[in-house]
Motif scaffolding. Sequence first.
Motif, PDB file in Angstrom:
ATOM      1  N   THR A 105       0.806  16.746  40.029  1.00  0.00           N
ATOM      2  CA  THR A 105       2.173  17.115  39.682  1.00  0.00           C
ATOM      3  C   THR A 105       2.173  18.012  38.456  1.00  0.00           C
ATOM      4  O   THR A 105       1.273  17.935  37.626  1.00  0.00           O
ATOM      5  CB  THR A 105       3.042  15.869  39.409  1.00  0.00           C
ATOM      6  OG1 THR A 105       4.384  16.286  39.129  1.00  0.00           O
ATOM      7  CG2 THR A 105       2.528  15.045  38.250  1.00  0.00           C
ATOM      8  N   ALA A 106       3.180  18.849  38.366  1.00  0.00           N
ATOM      9  CA  ALA A 106       3.391  19.661  37.174  1.00  0.00           C
ATOM     10  C   ALA A 106       4.672  19.236  36.475  1.00  0.00           C
ATOM     11  O   ALA A 106       5.047  19.818  35.457  1.00  0.00           O
ATOM     12  CB  ALA A 106       3.456  21.147  37.543  1.00  0.00           C
ATOM     13  N   ASP A 107       5.345  18.229  37.006  1.00  0.00           N
ATOM     14  CA  ASP A 107       6.597  17.740  36.435  1.00  0.00           C
ATOM     15  C   ASP A 107       6.287  16.928  35.180  1.00  0.00           C
ATOM     16  O   ASP A 107       5.639  15.882  35.262  1.00  0.00           O
ATOM     17  CB  ASP A 107       7.312  16.872  37.470  1.00  0.00           C
ATOM     18  CG  ASP A 107       8.663  16.381  37.003  1.00  0.00           C
ATOM     19  OD1 ASP A 107       8.773  15.957  35.829  1.00  0.00           O
ATOM     20  OD2 ASP A 107       9.598  16.390  37.813  1.00  0.00           O
ATOM     21  N   PRO A 108       6.744  17.392  34.001  1.00  0.00           N
ATOM     22  CA  PRO A 108       6.413  16.704  32.753  1.00  0.00           C
ATOM     23  C   PRO A 108       6.878  15.246  32.715  1.00  0.00           C
ATOM     24  O   PRO A 108       6.166  14.386  32.191  1.00  0.00           O
ATOM     25  CB  PRO A 108       7.126  17.524  31.667  1.00  0.00           C
ATOM     26  CG  PRO A 108       7.490  18.812  32.302  1.00  0.00           C
ATOM     27  CD  PRO A 108       7.545  18.588  33.777  1.00  0.00           C
ATOM     28  N   LEU A 111       4.524  13.284  34.974  1.00  0.00           N
ATOM     29  CA  LEU A 111       3.225  13.183  34.306  1.00  0.00           C
ATOM     30  C   LEU A 111       3.239  12.109  33.231  1.00  0.00           C
ATOM     31  O   LEU A 111       2.327  11.281  33.151  1.00  0.00           O
ATOM     32  CB  LEU A 111       2.850  14.529  33.673  1.00  0.00           C
ATOM     33  CG  LEU A 111       2.170  15.542  34.555  1.00  0.00           C
ATOM     34  CD1 LEU A 111       2.042  16.879  33.841  1.00  0.00           C
ATOM     35  CD2 LEU A 111       0.807  15.052  34.989  1.00  0.00           C
ATOM     36  N   GLU A 115       1.148   8.521  33.244  1.00  0.00           N
ATOM     37  CA  GLU A 115       0.298   8.100  32.130  1.00  0.00           C
ATOM     38  C   GLU A 115       0.716   6.715  31.626  1.00  0.00           C
ATOM     39  O   GLU A 115      -0.120   5.857  31.372  1.00  0.00           O
ATOM     40  CB  GLU A 115       0.372   9.120  31.005  1.00  0.00           C
ATOM     41  CG  GLU A 115      -0.564   8.813  29.857  1.00  0.00           C
ATOM     42  CD  GLU A 115      -0.540   9.900  28.791  1.00  0.00           C
ATOM     43  OE1 GLU A 115      -0.217   9.573  27.642  1.00  0.00           O
ATOM     44  OE2 GLU A 115      -0.837  11.066  29.135  1.00  0.00           O
ATOM     45  N   THR A 121      -3.906  11.450  37.017  1.00  0.00           N
ATOM     46  CA  THR A 121      -3.253  12.697  37.416  1.00  0.00           C
ATOM     47  C   THR A 121      -4.242  13.860  37.288  1.00  0.00           C
ATOM     48  O   THR A 121      -5.255  13.746  36.614  1.00  0.00           O
ATOM     49  CB  THR A 121      -2.024  13.008  36.531  1.00  0.00           C
ATOM     50  OG1 THR A 121      -2.453  13.176  35.180  1.00  0.00           O
ATOM     51  CG2 THR A 121      -0.987  11.906  36.628  1.00  0.00           C
ATOM     52  N   THR A 122      -3.875  14.934  37.931  1.00  0.00           N
ATOM     53  CA  THR A 122      -4.621  16.173  37.760  1.00  0.00           C
ATOM     54  C   THR A 122      -3.635  17.326  37.867  1.00  0.00           C
ATOM     55  O   THR A 122      -2.526  17.188  38.396  1.00  0.00           O
ATOM     56  CB  THR A 122      -5.766  16.316  38.787  1.00  0.00           C
ATOM     57  OG1 THR A 122      -6.602  17.409  38.383  1.00  0.00           O
ATOM     58  CG2 THR A 122      -5.250  16.562  40.179  1.00  0.00           C
ATOM     59  N   ASP A 123      -4.050  18.453  37.366  1.00  0.00           N
ATOM     60  CA  ASP A 123      -3.244  19.663  37.375  1.00  0.00           C
ATOM     61  C   ASP A 123      -3.183  20.235  38.790  1.00  0.00           C
ATOM     62  O   ASP A 123      -4.160  20.141  39.542  1.00  0.00           O
ATOM     63  CB  ASP A 123      -3.900  20.672  36.418  1.00  0.00           C
ATOM     64  CG  ASP A 123      -3.047  21.895  36.232  1.00  0.00           C
ATOM     65  OD1 ASP A 123      -3.266  22.885  36.972  1.00  0.00           O
ATOM     66  OD2 ASP A 123      -2.173  21.874  35.348  1.00  0.00           O
TER      67      ASP A 123
END
Length: 129
Positions: A105-108, A111, A115, A121-123
């Motif tokens: 995911t790229a959604d802050p 993410l 965490e 997670t990964t980019d």
Amino acid sequence: MTRYAIDAQVAVRLIRAGLRAPSSADDTLVGPAVLRSDVLAALYALPEDQGRALLDPLAALRIRLLGDRVSRATAWRLARELGWSDPRPAEYLAVARLQADVLVTADPAVLAAAEAVRIPTTDPAALVP
């Protein structure tokens, strides 16, 4: 074999890049059943010609969509644990926790939540060149 849970933003990036599956034949994509609707909403927000052009590649994207009772219950618990008023984003976390090795995911917000609940997670660059 790696199982990648992806969100709608990553799915859109994959279809824009012309990818139908992970680069390794041993890897698979998974997501919650709501992924298809979230991607459709993202495509609908684009200019019509661009969005419509991506509908067929969306159908060709090889992804296993999950929405079973355990996934829904896990999403509910995660949303409560995170203090979210909407369980929809937690569906991505639930699928990642139950059915994947890593969440892409790229959604802050997603993410940070992953965490907080210890979901690896990964980019998106791991899947999209």
